[in-house]
Write an enzyme that holds these catalytic residues in place. Structure first.
Site, PDB file in Angstrom:
ATOM      1  N   SER A 194      -5.373 -23.444  -9.348  1.00 17.06           N
ATOM      2  CA  SER A 194      -5.868 -23.334  -7.976  1.00 17.06           C
ATOM      3  C   SER A 194      -6.172 -24.718  -7.387  1.00 17.06           C
ATOM      4  CB  SER A 194      -7.152 -22.497  -7.965  1.00 17.06           C
ATOM      5  OG  SER A 194      -7.758 -22.584  -6.694  1.00 17.06           O
ATOM      6  N   LEU A 195      -5.792 -24.893  -6.122  1.00 15.43           N
ATOM      7  CA  LEU A 195      -6.082 -26.161  -5.436  1.00 15.43           C
ATOM      8  C   LEU A 195      -7.462 -26.141  -4.789  1.00 15.43           C
ATOM      9  CD1 LEU A 195      -2.675 -26.761  -3.598  1.00 15.43           C
ATOM     10  CD2 LEU A 195      -3.551 -27.979  -5.602  1.00 15.43           C
ATOM     11  N   SER A 196      -8.123 -24.973  -4.782  1.00 19.15           N
ATOM     12  CA  SER A 196      -9.381 -24.849  -4.038  1.00 19.15           C
ATOM     13  C   SER A 196     -10.468 -25.821  -4.512  1.00 19.15           C
ATOM     14  CB  SER A 196      -9.882 -23.404  -4.085  1.00 19.15           C
ATOM     15  OG  SER A 196      -8.959 -22.573  -3.424  1.00 19.15           O
ATOM     16  N   LYS A 244      -9.044  -9.157  -4.999  1.00 23.54           N
ATOM     17  CA  LYS A 244      -9.478  -8.992  -3.607  1.00 23.54           C
ATOM     18  C   LYS A 244     -10.117  -7.630  -3.339  1.00 23.54           C
ATOM     19  CE  LYS A 244      -7.229 -12.694  -1.306  1.00 23.54           C
ATOM     20  NZ  LYS A 244      -6.526 -13.179  -0.115  1.00 23.54           N
ATOM     21  N   ASN A 253     -11.850 -12.557   1.360  1.00 24.30           N
ATOM     22  CA  ASN A 253     -11.487 -13.683   0.484  1.00 24.30           C
ATOM     23  C   ASN A 253     -12.657 -14.650   0.307  1.00 24.30           C
ATOM     24  OD1 ASN A 253     -11.550 -15.017   2.958  1.00 24.30           O
ATOM     25  ND2 ASN A 253      -9.862 -16.360   2.407  1.00 24.30           N
ATOM     26  N   ASP A 282      -8.561 -15.788   5.991  1.00 23.26           N
ATOM     27  CA  ASP A 282      -7.104 -15.982   5.927  1.00 23.26           C
ATOM     28  C   ASP A 282      -6.450 -15.956   7.313  1.00 23.26           C
ATOM     29  OD1 ASP A 282      -6.868 -16.261   3.168  1.00 23.26           O
ATOM     30  OD2 ASP A 282      -6.758 -14.096   2.847  1.00 23.26           O
ATOM     31  N   ALA A 291       3.533  -6.008   3.141  1.00 24.39           N
ATOM     32  CA  ALA A 291       2.400  -5.195   3.604  1.00 24.39           C
ATOM     33  C   ALA A 291       1.298  -5.145   2.553  1.00 24.39           C
ATOM     34  CB  ALA A 291       2.882  -3.790   3.961  1.00 24.39           C
ATOM     35  N   GLY A 292       1.156  -6.236   1.776  1.00 26.38           N
ATOM     36  CA  GLY A 292       0.069  -6.331   0.805  1.00 26.38           C
ATOM     37  C   GLY A 292      -1.187  -6.882   1.467  1.00 26.38           C
ATOM     38  N   GLY A 293      -2.102  -7.369   0.635  1.00 29.13           N
ATOM     39  CA  GLY A 293      -3.373  -7.883   1.149  1.00 29.13           C
ATOM     40  C   GLY A 293      -3.185  -9.057   2.098  1.00 29.13           C
ATOM     41  N   ALA A 294      -2.300  -9.985   1.738  1.00 24.53           N
ATOM     42  CA  ALA A 294      -2.096 -11.180   2.572  1.00 24.53           C
ATOM     43  C   ALA A 294      -1.510 -10.780   3.924  1.00 24.53           C
ATOM     44  CB  ALA A 294      -1.181 -12.164   1.858  1.00 24.53           C
TER      45      ALA A 294
HETATM   46  P1  ATR Z   1      -0.683  -9.920  -1.774  1.00 19.48           P
HETATM   47  O1  ATR Z   1      -2.145  -9.604  -1.813  1.00 19.48           O
HETATM   48  O2  ATR Z   1      -0.342 -11.320  -2.198  1.00 19.48           O
HETATM   49  O3  ATR Z   1      -0.077  -9.613  -0.447  1.00 19.48           O
HETATM   50  P2  ATR Z   1       0.351  -7.485  -2.987  1.00 19.48           P
HETATM   51  O4  ATR Z   1      -0.715  -6.666  -2.372  1.00 19.48           O
HETATM   52  O5  ATR Z   1       0.755  -7.246  -4.398  1.00 19.48           O
HETATM   53  O6  ATR Z   1       0.007  -9.035  -2.927  1.00 19.48           O
HETATM   54  O7  ATR Z   1       1.658  -7.364  -2.044  1.00 19.48           O
HETATM   55  C1  ATR Z   1       2.888  -7.905  -2.392  1.00 19.48           C
HETATM   56  C2  ATR Z   1       3.894  -7.642  -1.263  1.00 19.48           C
HETATM   57  O8  ATR Z   1       5.159  -8.179  -1.648  1.00 19.48           O
HETATM   58  C3  ATR Z   1       4.134  -6.178  -0.973  1.00 19.48           C
HETATM   59  O9  ATR Z   1       4.450  -6.045   0.401  1.00 19.48           O
HETATM   60  C4  ATR Z   1       5.359  -5.863  -1.841  1.00 19.48           C
HETATM   61  O10 ATR Z   1       6.119  -4.772  -1.410  1.00 19.48           O
HETATM   62  P3  ATR Z   1       5.723  -3.261  -1.890  1.00 19.48           P
HETATM   63  O11 ATR Z   1       4.570  -2.843  -1.007  1.00 19.48           O
HETATM   64  O12 ATR Z   1       6.947  -2.478  -1.656  1.00 19.48           O
HETATM   65  O13 ATR Z   1       5.323  -3.366  -3.336  1.00 19.48           O
HETATM   66  C5  ATR Z   1       6.142  -7.144  -1.633  1.00 19.48           C
HETATM   67  N1  ATR Z   1       7.128  -7.419  -2.676  1.00 19.48           N
HETATM   68  C6  ATR Z   1       6.884  -7.741  -3.961  1.00 19.48           C
HETATM   69  N2  ATR Z   1       8.044  -7.993  -4.608  1.00 19.48           N
HETATM   70  C7  ATR Z   1       9.051  -7.818  -3.696  1.00 19.48           C
HETATM   71  C8  ATR Z   1      10.476  -7.930  -3.740  1.00 19.48           C
HETATM   72  N3  ATR Z   1      11.106  -8.268  -4.856  1.00 19.48           N
HETATM   73  N4  ATR Z   1      11.167  -7.707  -2.606  1.00 19.48           N
HETATM   74  C9  ATR Z   1      10.531  -7.359  -1.462  1.00 19.48           C
HETATM   75  N5  ATR Z   1       9.182  -7.217  -1.344  1.00 19.48           N
HETATM   76  C10 ATR Z   1       8.449  -7.460  -2.451  1.00 19.48           C
END
Ligand code: ATR
Length: 277
Positions: free
Chosen positions: A15-17, A66, A87, A102, A128-131
């Site tokens: 981590s760079l934090s 998270k 975060n 973020d 569509a994950g957390g970020a």
């Molecule tokens: P973060 O908190 O970093 O956003 P996360 O909640 O695990 O991490 O979300 C990862 C995102 O990357 C999700 O949108 C995931 O898609 P899914 O919801 O279908 O799992 C996407 N992702 C991960 N690997 C992928 C891949 N090989 N191709 C396309 N999308 C990918």
């Protein structure tokens, strides 16, 4: 007791934090004790309690903690409540208050270093994950003209669009349904595809000569998407190093009441990565 600050995650060694917060502290004349603490999801609640007993006054939380951080909070800032993501933890009395820096970090980097302002713009968000969630709310709240959230698992993208609740401007789709329509003003990669060996197979026509292509990751993890962007014709590309520094500055301001100057800290990290890559 000596006030302590930390970033929790797993893995966390790279981590760079700690480096960023040490630089902010030096610049502001504040002696900052900020460390990286490795913790699994199972250990996190106990580790956070021990940290508080030991003088912990603030923490950042990264993958995979998270959701656990959200659960550990006694209260939430308005922006954290709205985007359902935390975060930054701030010790208030005997409890933690959760905040999300973020979204504002990304918006600051976009305006400061790329002269990009979301109002009225067409924006494509991949993932569509957390970020992605914090990012989507930040764009919707700053007046994006159109926001398309595209994800491998459509239901997660729809979940974010529904939570924002602006059906006229915010849409969701499956990654594989993206069509070559008019170019977007901004394409953000918030997927984890670049962290492994995967590639993204997307229509090149979404990228025009003015499109800014931005990956929320930095270093090697950003390379796959930025290479794809250049091949698709983008002349404006960026990784998320600036966002990392800006979200850290916002956390620093929450804890210490001082807004650090991010320019020299960003320049130093950028030079470090340019030498490495
Ligand atoms: P973060 O908190 O970093 O956003 P996360 O909640 O695990 O991490 O979300 C990862 C995102 O990357 C999700 O949108 C995931 O898609 P899914 O919801 O279908 O799992 C996407 N992702 C991960 N690997 C992928 C891949 N090989 N191709 C396309 N999308 C990918």
């Amino acid at each position: 007791m000596h006030p302590r600050y930390a970033v929790f995650g797993q893995p966390i060694a790279h981590s760079l934090s700690p480096r960023i917060h040490a630089a902010f502290g030096e610049q502001s004349g504040i002696a900052v004790d900020y460390r990286a603490i490795e913790s699994s999801r199972e250990e996190f609640a106990l580790a956070l309690d021990a940290f508080a007993r030991d003088g912990g006054r603030g923490a950042n939380v990264t993958l995979p903690l998270k959701e656990d951080a959200l659960a550990a909070c006694g209260s939430l800032s308005e922006r954290a409540r709205r985007c359902g993501s935390v975060n930054t933890l701030i010790r208030e009395g005997a409890a933690w208050r959760g905040d999300s820096t973020d979204g504002v970090g990304l918006l600051r980097d976009l305006s400061l270093r790329h002269a990009f302002y979301p109002r009225g713009k067409r924006i494509l968000l991949l993932g569509a994950g957390g970020a992605a969630r914090a990012t989507a709310f930040a764009f919707a709240d700053s007046g994006a003209g159109e926001l398309v959230i595209a994800n491998r698992t459509r239901a997660r993208a729809r979940g974010i669009a529904d939570a924002i609740g602006n059906a006229a401007r915010v849409h969701s789709c499956d990654l594989s349904d993206l069509e070559a329509t008019a170019a977007f003003d901004l394409i953000i990669n918030a997927t984890a595809a670049g962290h492994g060996e995967s590639t993204l197979d997307l229509p090149h026509a979404m990228v025009g000569s003015e499109t800014l292509c931005y990956d929320l990751s930095y270093a090697k993890a950003a390379r796959m998407f930025l290479d794809w962007s250049r091949i698709a014709g983008a002349t404006r590309v960026s990784d998320g190093l600036g966002m990392l520094v800006e979200q850290a500055a916002e956390s620093f301001a929450c804890w210490h009441g001082v807004r650090p100057d991010t320019t020299p800290v960003y320049a130093e990290l950028r030079a470090h990565f340019a030498a490495l890559l």
